[in-house]
Design a protein around this motif. Structure first.
Motif, PDB file in Angstrom:
ATOM      1  N   MET A 170      17.729  19.179 -12.895  1.00 16.85           N
ATOM      2  CA  MET A 170      17.309  19.565 -11.546  1.00 16.85           C
ATOM      3  C   MET A 170      18.095  18.795 -10.504  1.00 16.85           C
ATOM      4  SD  MET A 170      15.549  21.329  -9.520  1.00 16.85           S
ATOM      5  CE  MET A 170      14.873  21.297  -7.877  1.00 16.85           C
ATOM      6  N   GLU A 171      18.275  17.516 -10.719  1.00 14.99           N
ATOM      7  CA  GLU A 171      19.021  16.709  -9.756  1.00 14.99           C
ATOM      8  C   GLU A 171      20.495  17.098  -9.712  1.00 14.99           C
ATOM      9  OE1 GLU A 171      17.881  14.712  -7.349  1.00 14.99           O
ATOM     10  OE2 GLU A 171      15.949  15.443  -8.076  1.00 14.99           O
ATOM     11  N   GLU A 172      21.081  17.430 -10.877  1.00 13.61           N
ATOM     12  CA  GLU A 172      22.476  17.873 -10.904  1.00 13.61           C
ATOM     13  C   GLU A 172      22.635  19.178 -10.134  1.00 13.61           C
ATOM     14  OE1 GLU A 172      23.790  18.156 -14.963  1.00 13.61           O
ATOM     15  OE2 GLU A 172      23.384  16.036 -15.335  1.00 13.61           O
ATOM     16  N   VAL A 173      21.729  20.129 -10.373  1.00 14.93           N
ATOM     17  CA  VAL A 173      21.793  21.411  -9.676  1.00 14.93           C
ATOM     18  C   VAL A 173      21.571  21.207  -8.189  1.00 14.93           C
ATOM     19  CG1 VAL A 173      20.640  23.646  -9.383  1.00 14.93           C
ATOM     20  CG2 VAL A 173      21.139  22.792 -11.673  1.00 14.93           C
ATOM     21  N   LYS A 174      20.591  20.382  -7.867  1.00  8.01           N
ATOM     22  CA  LYS A 174      20.285  20.117  -6.455  1.00  8.01           C
ATOM     23  C   LYS A 174      21.496  19.484  -5.757  1.00  8.01           C
ATOM     24  CE  LYS A 174      16.982  17.681  -3.520  1.00  8.01           C
ATOM     25  NZ  LYS A 174      15.815  16.809  -3.507  1.00  8.01           N
ATOM     26  N   SER A 175      22.105  18.501  -6.392  1.00  8.89           N
ATOM     27  CA  SER A 175      23.284  17.856  -5.802  1.00  8.89           C
ATOM     28  C   SER A 175      24.424  18.840  -5.629  1.00  8.89           C
ATOM     29  CB  SER A 175      23.749  16.685  -6.671  1.00  8.89           C
ATOM     30  OG  SER A 175      22.779  15.678  -6.674  1.00  8.89           O
ATOM     31  N   ALA A 176      24.664  19.660  -6.659  1.00 10.37           N
ATOM     32  CA  ALA A 176      25.745  20.643  -6.583  1.00 10.37           C
ATOM     33  C   ALA A 176      25.467  21.667  -5.491  1.00 10.37           C
ATOM     34  CB  ALA A 176      25.916  21.338  -7.930  1.00 10.37           C
ATOM     35  N   MET A 177      24.204  22.092  -5.383  1.00 10.28           N
ATOM     36  CA  MET A 177      23.850  23.070  -4.360  1.00 10.28           C
ATOM     37  C   MET A 177      24.015  22.487  -2.961  1.00 10.28           C
ATOM     38  SD  MET A 177      22.895  26.235  -4.170  1.00 10.28           S
ATOM     39  CE  MET A 177      22.123  26.660  -5.707  1.00 10.28           C
ATOM     40  N   LEU A 178      23.562  21.256  -2.782  1.00  6.46           N
ATOM     41  CA  LEU A 178      23.701  20.618  -1.473  1.00  6.46           C
ATOM     42  C   LEU A 178      25.169  20.378  -1.123  1.00  6.46           C
ATOM     43  CD1 LEU A 178      20.699  18.122  -1.598  1.00  6.46           C
ATOM     44  CD2 LEU A 178      20.859  20.268  -0.316  1.00  6.46           C
ATOM     45  N   GLU A 179      25.961  20.011  -2.120  1.00  9.31           N
ATOM     46  CA  GLU A 179      27.389  19.807  -1.879  1.00  9.31           C
ATOM     47  C   GLU A 179      28.061  21.127  -1.506  1.00  9.31           C
ATOM     48  OE1 GLU A 179      31.340  18.612  -4.413  1.00  9.31           O
ATOM     49  OE2 GLU A 179      29.453  17.677  -4.989  1.00  9.31           O
ATOM     50  N   PHE A 180      27.688  22.201  -2.182  1.00 14.80           N
ATOM     51  CA  PHE A 180      28.268  23.512  -1.910  1.00 14.80           C
ATOM     52  C   PHE A 180      27.851  24.027  -0.535  1.00 14.80           C
ATOM     53  CE2 PHE A 180      27.624  28.170  -2.070  1.00 14.80           C
ATOM     54  CZ  PHE A 180      28.946  28.564  -2.148  1.00 14.80           C
ATOM     55  N   LEU A 181      26.565  23.941  -0.223  1.00 15.21           N
ATOM     56  CA  LEU A 181      26.051  24.503   1.021  1.00 15.21           C
ATOM     57  C   LEU A 181      26.252  23.590   2.227  1.00 15.21           C
ATOM     58  CD1 LEU A 181      22.733  26.035  -0.339  1.00 15.21           C
ATOM     59  CD2 LEU A 181      24.835  27.261   0.253  1.00 15.21           C
ATOM     60  N   ARG A 182      26.281  22.288   1.995  1.00 18.48           N
ATOM     61  CA  ARG A 182      26.434  21.294   3.070  1.00 18.48           C
ATOM     62  C   ARG A 182      25.476  21.557   4.242  1.00 18.48           C
ATOM     63  NH1 ARG A 182      30.984  18.368   1.748  1.00 18.48           N
ATOM     64  NH2 ARG A 182      32.518  19.482   0.524  1.00 18.48           N
ATOM     65  N   PRO A 183      24.178  21.506   3.949  1.00 18.49           N
ATOM     66  CA  PRO A 183      23.210  21.741   5.030  1.00 18.49           C
ATOM     67  C   PRO A 183      23.328  20.662   6.103  1.00 18.49           C
ATOM     68  CG  PRO A 183      22.104  20.849   3.097  1.00 18.49           C
ATOM     69  CD  PRO A 183      23.525  21.121   2.701  1.00 18.49           C
TER      70      PRO A 183
ATOM     71  N   ASN B 277      20.977  20.503   8.869  1.00 14.10           N
ATOM     72  CA  ASN B 277      19.724  20.208   9.547  1.00 14.10           C
ATOM     73  C   ASN B 277      18.570  20.414   8.574  1.00 14.10           C
ATOM     74  OD1 ASN B 277      18.688  23.003   9.702  1.00 14.10           O
ATOM     75  ND2 ASN B 277      20.420  23.324  11.096  1.00 14.10           N
ATOM     76  N   GLY B 278      17.383  20.122   9.039  1.00 14.47           N
ATOM     77  CA  GLY B 278      16.204  20.184   8.174  1.00 14.47           C
ATOM     78  C   GLY B 278      15.929  21.566   7.614  1.00 14.47           C
ATOM     79  N   LEU B 279      16.089  22.597   8.430  1.00 18.00           N
ATOM     80  CA  LEU B 279      15.848  23.954   7.939  1.00 18.00           C
ATOM     81  C   LEU B 279      16.861  24.339   6.868  1.00 18.00           C
ATOM     82  CD1 LEU B 279      15.028  25.848  11.264  1.00 18.00           C
ATOM     83  CD2 LEU B 279      13.466  25.328   9.381  1.00 18.00           C
ATOM     84  N   GLU B 280      18.098  23.983   7.086  1.00 19.23           N
ATOM     85  CA  GLU B 280      19.122  24.283   6.079  1.00 19.23           C
ATOM     86  C   GLU B 280      18.863  23.489   4.796  1.00 19.23           C
ATOM     87  OE1 GLU B 280      23.046  23.769   7.693  1.00 19.23           O
ATOM     88  OE2 GLU B 280      22.758  25.346   9.185  1.00 19.23           O
TER      89      GLU B 280
ATOM     90  N   ASP C 188      19.305  34.045   4.094  1.00 13.17           N
ATOM     91  CA  ASP C 188      18.560  33.264   5.087  1.00 13.17           C
ATOM     92  C   ASP C 188      19.347  32.022   5.493  1.00 13.17           C
ATOM     93  OD1 ASP C 188      16.467  35.045   4.951  1.00 13.17           O
ATOM     94  OD2 ASP C 188      15.126  33.711   3.840  1.00 13.17           O
ATOM     95  N   PHE C 189      19.938  31.382   4.499  1.00 17.73           N
ATOM     96  CA  PHE C 189      20.716  30.179   4.773  1.00 17.73           C
ATOM     97  C   PHE C 189      21.883  30.502   5.711  1.00 17.73           C
ATOM     98  CE2 PHE C 189      23.988  27.035   4.017  1.00 17.73           C
ATOM     99  CZ  PHE C 189      23.279  25.858   4.084  1.00 17.73           C
ATOM    100  N   GLU C 190      22.568  31.590   5.449  1.00 17.92           N
ATOM    101  CA  GLU C 190      23.711  31.979   6.290  1.00 17.92           C
ATOM    102  C   GLU C 190      23.248  32.319   7.704  1.00 17.92           C
ATOM    103  OE1 GLU C 190      26.944  31.595   5.736  1.00 17.92           O
ATOM    104  OE2 GLU C 190      26.256  30.660   3.878  1.00 17.92           O
ATOM    105  N   VAL C 191      22.099  32.967   7.836  1.00 15.03           N
ATOM    106  CA  VAL C 191      21.549  33.264   9.166  1.00 15.03           C
ATOM    107  C   VAL C 191      21.248  31.960   9.897  1.00 15.03           C
ATOM    108  CG1 VAL C 191      19.547  34.225  10.398  1.00 15.03           C
ATOM    109  CG2 VAL C 191      20.665  35.553   8.589  1.00 15.03           C
TER     110      VAL C 191
ATOM    111  N   ARG D 241      16.109  25.238   2.846  1.00 14.45           N
ATOM    112  CA  ARG D 241      16.624  26.408   2.129  1.00 14.45           C
ATOM    113  C   ARG D 241      17.492  25.981   0.947  1.00 14.45           C
ATOM    114  NH1 ARG D 241      13.144  28.951   3.584  1.00 14.45           N
ATOM    115  NH2 ARG D 241      13.135  30.669   5.032  1.00 14.45           N
ATOM    116  N   ALA D 242      18.322  24.985   1.125  1.00 11.67           N
ATOM    117  CA  ALA D 242      19.188  24.509   0.041  1.00 11.67           C
ATOM    118  C   ALA D 242      18.349  23.980  -1.122  1.00 11.67           C
ATOM    119  CB  ALA D 242      20.141  23.433   0.547  1.00 11.67           C
ATOM    120  N   ASN D 243      17.277  23.253  -0.830  1.00 10.12           N
ATOM    121  CA  ASN D 243      16.389  22.756  -1.886  1.00 10.12           C
ATOM    122  C   ASN D 243      15.678  23.907  -2.603  1.00 10.12           C
ATOM    123  OD1 ASN D 243      16.837  19.952  -1.784  1.00 10.12           O
ATOM    124  ND2 ASN D 243      15.574  19.787   0.050  1.00 10.12           N
ATOM    125  N   GLU D 244      15.257  24.928  -1.845  1.00  7.47           N
ATOM    126  CA  GLU D 244      14.641  26.100  -2.464  1.00  7.47           C
ATOM    127  C   GLU D 244      15.645  26.808  -3.379  1.00  7.47           C
ATOM    128  OE1 GLU D 244      12.293  28.792   0.072  1.00  7.47           O
ATOM    129  OE2 GLU D 244      12.401  27.215   1.594  1.00  7.47           O
TER     130      GLU D 244
END
Length: 181
Positions: free
Chosen positions: A28-41, A43-46, A164-167, A49-52
């Motif tokens: 879960m942490e690996e996926v979460k880190s990879a997702m956050l690195e890919f999306l680079r949120p 702000n809090g809303l982003e 939603d993230f892109e919006v 969404r990235a965590n979801e």
């Protein structure tokens, strides 16, 4: 009284199912880190969404692994049946341990030579491991349909969350959430 000196080896399909169902925080942490690195949120809303998205991705992976474990277990049973009767008439694990051992080696051995020997046996039925898996998947499609439906629903939800993230990303600078250089 001393305990026996041997241990009963758990069937690899059961081991795989347990690994899939166990709470794997490192994955879960690996996926979460990879997702956050890919999306680079930014702000809090982003980040929300990235965590979801990360949670959905882990759930999709778990469901795929569970389906795949079930397919392999069914292919293993089919191989054991072939080795005993030459057809797909179900055979009991307890009544035909040698056939089940060979079927287990076919799908779960780490030794290339052992796999090759089991594949040779399967080739006498004009089948390969892959063709057997495909046949089992086709023949038992109804059994896998509910799992495939869950996976499809999760993938749809992932697409919606990505949209939603892109919006959010487009709207954030206008709302003052991002610093625009």
């Amino acid at each position: 009284m001393m305990a026996p000196n041997h241990t009963t080896k758990t069937d690899p399909a059961i081991q795989l199912a347990r690994a899939v169902l166990d709470d794997d925080n490192s994955t879960m942490e690996e996926v979460k880190s990879a997702m956050l690195e890919f999306l680079r949120p930014e702000n809090g809303l982003e980040r929300l969404r990235a965590n979801e998205l990360a949670k959905i991705e882990v759930e999709i992976t778990q469901h795929r692994r569970l389906r795949d474990a079930f397919v392999l277990a069914e292919a293993q049973a089919a191989a054991a049946s072939l080795f005993v009767h030459g057809d797909f008439t179900r055979v009991s694990r307890g009544d035909y341990p040698e056939a089940w051992r060979k079927a287990t080696e076919l799908f779960f051995s780490d030794c290339p030579k052992t796999i090759a020997n089991a594949e040779e046996h399967l080739a006498t039925f004009n089948l390969s491991r892959l063709s057997l898996i495909a046949q089992v998947y086709r023949d038992r499609a109804e059994s896998f349909a509910s799992q495939d439906k869950v996976i499809g629903t999760l993938e749809k939800r992932r697409r919606e969350l990505l949209d939603d993230f892109e919006v959010l990303r487009v709207a954030a600078p206008r709302a003052g959430f991002h610093h625009v250089p």
